[in-house]
Enzyme design. Sequence first.
Site, PDB file in Angstrom:
ATOM      1  N   HIS A   1       0.958  -1.357  -0.005  1.00  0.00           N
ATOM      2  CA  HIS A   1      -0.160  -0.061  -0.096  1.00  0.00           C
ATOM      3  C   HIS A   1       0.932   1.321   0.065  1.00  0.00           C
ATOM      4  CE1 HIS A   1      -3.723   2.533   1.259  1.00  0.00           C
ATOM      5  NE2 HIS A   1      -2.622   3.145   1.760  1.00  0.00           N
ATOM      6  N   GLU A   2       1.722   1.423   1.017  1.00  0.00           N
ATOM      7  CA  GLU A   2       2.599   2.740   1.119  1.00  0.00           C
ATOM      8  C   GLU A   2       3.444   2.743  -0.203  1.00  0.00           C
ATOM      9  OE1 GLU A   2       1.928   4.576   2.876  1.00  0.00           O
ATOM     10  OE2 GLU A   2       0.503   3.733   4.412  1.00  0.00           O
TER      11      GLU A   2
ATOM     12  N   HIS B   1       1.659   4.423  -2.770  1.00  0.00           N
ATOM     13  CA  HIS B   1       1.816   5.883  -2.485  1.00  0.00           C
ATOM     14  C   HIS B   1       3.178   6.417  -2.966  1.00  0.00           C
ATOM     15  CE1 HIS B   1      -1.890   6.850  -0.515  1.00  0.00           C
ATOM     16  NE2 HIS B   1      -1.690   6.008   0.366  1.00  0.00           N
TER      17      HIS B   1
ATOM     18  N   HIS C   1       3.277   6.782  -6.628  1.00  0.00           N
ATOM     19  CA  HIS C   1       2.901   7.850  -7.045  1.00  0.00           C
ATOM     20  C   HIS C   1       3.477   9.236  -6.915  1.00  0.00           C
ATOM     21  CE1 HIS C   1      -1.500  10.208  -6.495  1.00  0.00           C
ATOM     22  NE2 HIS C   1      -0.959  10.499  -7.910  1.00  0.00           N
TER      23      HIS C   1
HETATM   24 ZN   LIG Z   1      -2.930   5.386   2.145  1.00  0.00          ZN
END
Ligand SMILES: [Zn+2]
Length: 686
Positions: A470-471, A474, A477
């Site tokens: 998940h991280e 990010h 991104h």
């Molecule tokens: Zn998040």
Amino acid sequence: MTTENPLLTEWKTPYGLPPFAVVRAEHFAPAFDVALRQHIAEVERIAANPEAPTFDNTVAAFDASGRVLARISHLFHNLCSSETSPALQAVERTMSPRLAAHQNAIYLNAALFARVDSLHARRDTLGLTPEARRLLERVHLDFVLAGARLDDLAKKRFAAISERLAELQTTYSQNVLHDESTWVLWLKEERDLAGLPAFVRATAREAAQQRGRSDAWAITLSRSLVAPFLTNSDRRDLRERAFKAWTQRGEHAGEHDNRPVAREILALRHEQAKLMGYANYAEYALVDRMAGTPAAVARLLEQVWTPAKRRAAEERDALAAMAASRGEAITIEPWDWRYYAEKVRQVRYSVDDASVKPYFALERVVAAAFDCAERLFGLRFVPCPDVAAYHPDVKVYEVRGRDDRQVGVFLHDNFARATKRGGAWMSAYRLQSRIAGDVLPIIVNNNNFAKGAPGEPTLLSLDDALTLFHEFGHGLHGLLSQVTFESLSGTQVLRDFVELPSQIFENWLLEPEVLKRHACHFETGAPMPDDLITRLEQARRFNQGFETVEYTACALVDMALHAQANPDGVDITTFEREELARIGMPREIVMRHRLPHFLHLFASSGYAAGYYVYMWAEVLDADGYDAFLEAGSPFDPAVAERLRQYVYSAGNTLEPGAAFRAFRGRDPKVEPMLSKRGLAGAPASA
Ligand SMILES: [Zn+2]
């Protein structure tokens, strides 16, 4: 004698990383003094420019201002979160009100806003590129929502409210912290520990030692301790005590009572919304979100709420049957749910941490994440063992693209330590931009994994491994950002869009071909067996009724609370009880965060009328991932390229609805999210 402040000199370091080795806490206050003054001077020069406003001399110049302040702020906030000290915390207490006042000084500058406003009025005739036009619209909206259009009297009131809100929000979160750190359930003998696995005992022992006792185990109200206790403890009486204390944080008469604090926060937010011309705070907050209106949020949550309650009722019956089969004649209460759910999970799926963890050594999971980034986006992560960060455990990587050119720097900070706050998060030391030459991003991922003993591997649970992915989503991104203007860069997108790149990336971890390649046993090297892969996949839908209900109730109550026509004098406990009764909350389930300790809503305003954003983004990520399945491969190059171009690289240069359509070819559908949670169509089979 004067010594140079390293925060104010040029950083002649590898990749322009901060000079971590020489920066000390006492450097920050004097450096902030200089940087804040400099930023104000830059902004005043833009505002006082005798030339007529143009995009370049106003909007682009504003975007380029404050770079020294940004560089210092990024470093400061990152260190405060990842490697803090009492000295840094003291600087933090004095700096946060000053930084807030600085924001007000910038956004309530009337001369500057007049220039932005005149350009905005002529935006169709300026011949701007799409990205420049987007920047103009974003900057204008930031000014408007910060009160720039108000008359002088209203501006004063707006600023005063903002300052009072900052104070109240700090009090609110400190009250929660107080209750979490003072309440302790002491376990003194073996029978108090019944059912607790070794890792819970170890954490509870550690918590006791921190409180000066080595003859007992301490269960505190921090989620990382109380949740595993409620999941595993055989002692129903102790579970009840811990659960009640946990769900009553912030709700005690006296000096740490959050009820009057929340009441004042709600009244002030309402006043702010009315000043801005909105009927209530929810409408004001939703202006700058993808959802746009409270009605759009309500439509999403309504589709979820009824099937989730139905599913939760089935789950409750299964828990009751499990209790009965063990000869325990009880009615399921809220403090029983996690305990019996774990028993059902073990029986139905034979999946528990002990069988999964050996396949998730940290290095293997990191390698899997890097490999997925390479197969999808052509990125390679090259270790830089000689480049030091702020702690020896932090790994530094140079990130290279398909053409082997450097695209950024990635810092991976995976282990828990006393100087790091809890949770997992992505952040930046430097944002990507192109306006003043190619500036490459420096991105950090923080996790809080318990480090393996010396010579032992660090083994992750499935949840830990998903968090890492998940991280890392990010992080991509931030790393893949390819924009011109810094304020549109990377993750600076609308709040209900920002979880799309992170949540969608979680999907690749559980792809069988990824598990087969990377999830290898740390001792034997054998790949994860097929039947374990299948059971992991099936177990994902387990207990989703419960999880959806405890989350969605929070989102519904949040929206109702901030949509009140007149919140004056509201008692949050009464409001919560009546609202839950109205929506038919199952009696065995409690909101994931009750209003007296709902930090998302009251520790800052970022998620007020915004707790729904995780589910909003889940609609996008579930539907978005299906694009790969429809194309026949989780690494389909054409779909991956669209995902890169319109989501991971686009920053905030595109309106998020348009970005999703460009990636997916149509608007998002809600069904994939519902089916992923087992809430659509036929019930998920066991
Ligand atoms: Zn998040």
